[in-house]
Write a protein that holds these residues in place. Structure first.
Motif, short mmCIF file in Angstrom:
data_model
loop_
_atom_site.label_atom_id
_atom_site.label_comp_id
_atom_site.label_asym_id
_atom_site.label_seq_id
_atom_site.Cartn_x
_atom_site.Cartn_y
_atom_site.Cartn_z
N ASP A 136 12.58 16.33 -26.38
CA ASP A 136 13.43 16.20 -25.20
C ASP A 136 13.55 17.44 -24.33
O ASP A 136 13.47 17.36 -23.11
N ARG A 174 11.53 18.41 -21.24
CA ARG A 174 11.47 17.45 -20.14
C ARG A 174 11.53 18.04 -18.73
O ARG A 174 10.86 17.53 -17.83
N THR A 193 6.88 12.23 -12.15
CA THR A 193 7.15 10.78 -12.18
C THR A 193 6.48 10.13 -10.96
O THR A 193 5.55 9.33 -11.09
N ILE A 203 5.69 1.65 -15.07
CA ILE A 203 6.01 2.70 -16.05
C ILE A 203 7.41 2.44 -16.63
O ILE A 203 7.64 2.57 -17.82
N ARG A 204 8.33 2.01 -15.74
CA ARG A 204 9.70 1.73 -16.20
C ARG A 204 9.68 0.66 -17.29
O ARG A 204 10.36 0.76 -18.31
N ILE A 208 7.22 -0.09 -19.36
CA ILE A 208 6.65 0.42 -20.61
C ILE A 208 7.70 1.26 -21.35
O ILE A 208 7.80 1.24 -22.56
N ARG A 209 8.53 2.00 -20.59
CA ARG A 209 9.49 2.92 -21.23
C ARG A 209 10.87 2.30 -21.35
O ARG A 209 11.82 2.80 -20.75
N ASP A 210 11.01 1.21 -22.01
CA ASP A 210 12.30 0.54 -22.29
C ASP A 210 13.15 0.35 -21.04
O ASP A 210 14.37 0.54 -21.07
N ARG A 267 13.52 2.22 -18.52
CA ARG A 267 14.15 3.42 -17.91
C ARG A 267 13.10 4.43 -17.46
O ARG A 267 12.15 4.70 -18.19
N LEU A 268 13.32 4.96 -16.26
CA LEU A 268 12.48 6.05 -15.78
C LEU A 268 13.33 7.30 -15.82
O LEU A 268 14.41 7.32 -15.24
N ARG A 269 12.86 8.32 -16.50
CA ARG A 269 13.69 9.54 -16.55
C ARG A 269 13.22 10.52 -15.48
O ARG A 269 12.19 11.15 -15.63
N ASP A 313 18.44 8.62 -15.32
CA ASP A 313 17.62 7.46 -15.71
C ASP A 313 18.04 6.21 -14.94
O ASP A 313 17.72 5.09 -15.34
#
Ligand code: GLY
Length: 349
Positions: free
Chosen positions: A214, A217, A224, A301-302, A304-306, A308-310, A324
């Motif tokens: 984390d 990041r 992104t 992408i969002r 694929i990542r549960d 959420r886009l961080r 997010d």
């Protein structure tokens, strides 16, 4: 050279490079090492992102298997990001992991790709899909190599250094504001100061989170939207650093619109990117980019990542937050922003 020989410490060296860098720098480096008494054997693979592949890795493993290299010897990666990423991955798997040293030859690789230990090759479905974490034993950056780069490549490398200033160091940001003409002329003193400062920041962030759980990041600032731009343009027409610059400008605009970043600092950020000639708006990107497709790529992408886009958002120089909940509408507004007139004039000047 002295530093590199110390790190090699009497071991045998397998030097891996590409067919562009071999003639520019790697042959000469191999000769110098041999003169210092280092047993060195060299291999160059075909340059280009399309060769950052499992096929290249397999060819290199075949070649290594035919050398006398043992587990206590060293792999030396000499080149830009493609060479560095591929060689690190090859070293990480050969004999369950050989030590390797990076000698990056581009500004992007010296300030970013050569440090951090994320090594990988691409797969036809995604970039960097097959890889691991394997930290280099050392990174030896010779800024003299930067004199063979064209200005566009230098600018693209500078984008990753500006990003580090924004996330972690107002001093680095101010240094680039003052010294960018000298940096873009590959001035030795200016690039040495820059590479040292940017490398130190990257090492500090990586040390906190070597496996990217984390804390690393903030290094993803600009990546992104940048990743979406590279995806919709098919990786090539927009250099990675250019996509990151555009993505950073978008993140700064989103932060300003949310009231997280004051207008003056946002203007300083987009102003510096534009002043050094990096894209901050759709019309300054080197390829046509459809905003709707870019937002849609982020939607993928969002998914694929549960869901959420961080987003890494700057809240001041040296400080970021993670959001997010950035909506498609906010992204669209940031991507289609027409920029500040003054910056456009500066880029054109
Ligand atoms: N090799 C690049 C990184 O670890 O961030």
């Amino acid at each position: 050279m002295r530093r590199l020989c110390e790190d090699i410490d009497g071991r045998r060296v397998a030097l891996i490079t590409d067919d562009t860098v071999v003639a520019l720098h790697a042959n000469r480096l191999a000769e110098k090492l041999a003169r210092e008494g280092v047993p060195v054997t060299l291999r160059a693979f075909e340059s280009g992102e399309e060769n950052k592949s499992l096929r290249t890795a397999a060819d290199l493993w075949d070649w290594l298997a035919g050398t006398e290299l043992t587990r206590r010897d060293i792999v030396l990666g000499v080149g830009g990001g493609v060479v560095i990423d591929t060689v690190g991955w090859v070293a990480s798997a050969y004999m369950r992991g050989l030590p390797y040293i990076n000698v990056p030859t581009t500004l992007l690789a010296q300030v970013d790709a050569a440090l951090g230990g994320k090594v990988a090759v691409d797969h036809s479905t995604a970039k960097n899909l097959i890889g691991s974490f394997h930290q280099p034993k050392a990174v030896v950056s010779n800024v003299g190599y930067l004199s063979t780069l064209d200005k566009r490549q230098l600018r693209a490398g500078l984008a990753e250094a500006i990003k580090k200033g924004i996330i972690a160091s107002p001093d680095l940001f101010a240094l680039i504001e003052q010294r960018h003409p000298a940096i873009l002329s590959a001035d030795v003193a200016a690039t040495m100061t820059l590479v040292r400062a940017a490398s130190a920041i990257k090492c500090r962030l990586v040390a906190k989170d070597p496996y990217e759980e984390d804390l690393r990041r903030p290094l993803n600032l600009g990546h992104t939207v940048g990743h979406a731009v590279e995806t919709v343009t098919g990786y090539g027409p927009v250099l990675h650093g250019e996509a990151v610059a555009f993505g950073t400008a978008c993140a700064a605009r989103i932060a300003e619109a949310r009231g997280l970043l004051d207008a003056r600092t946002r203007q300083r950020i987009t102003g510096l990117l534009a002043t050094v000639g990096l894209p901050t708006t759709l019309d300054t990107l080197p390829a046509r980019v459809d905003p709707a497709r870019t937002v849609a790529a982020l939607g993928q992408i969002r998914k694929i990542r549960d869901g959420r886009l961080r987003f890494v958002l700057p809240v001041g120089l040296g400080e970021t937050v993670i959001a997010d909940d950035v909506s498609d509408r906010e992204i669209h507004a940031a991507v289609t922003h027409r920029g500040d007139g003054a910056h456009r004039q500066r880029t054109a000047a």
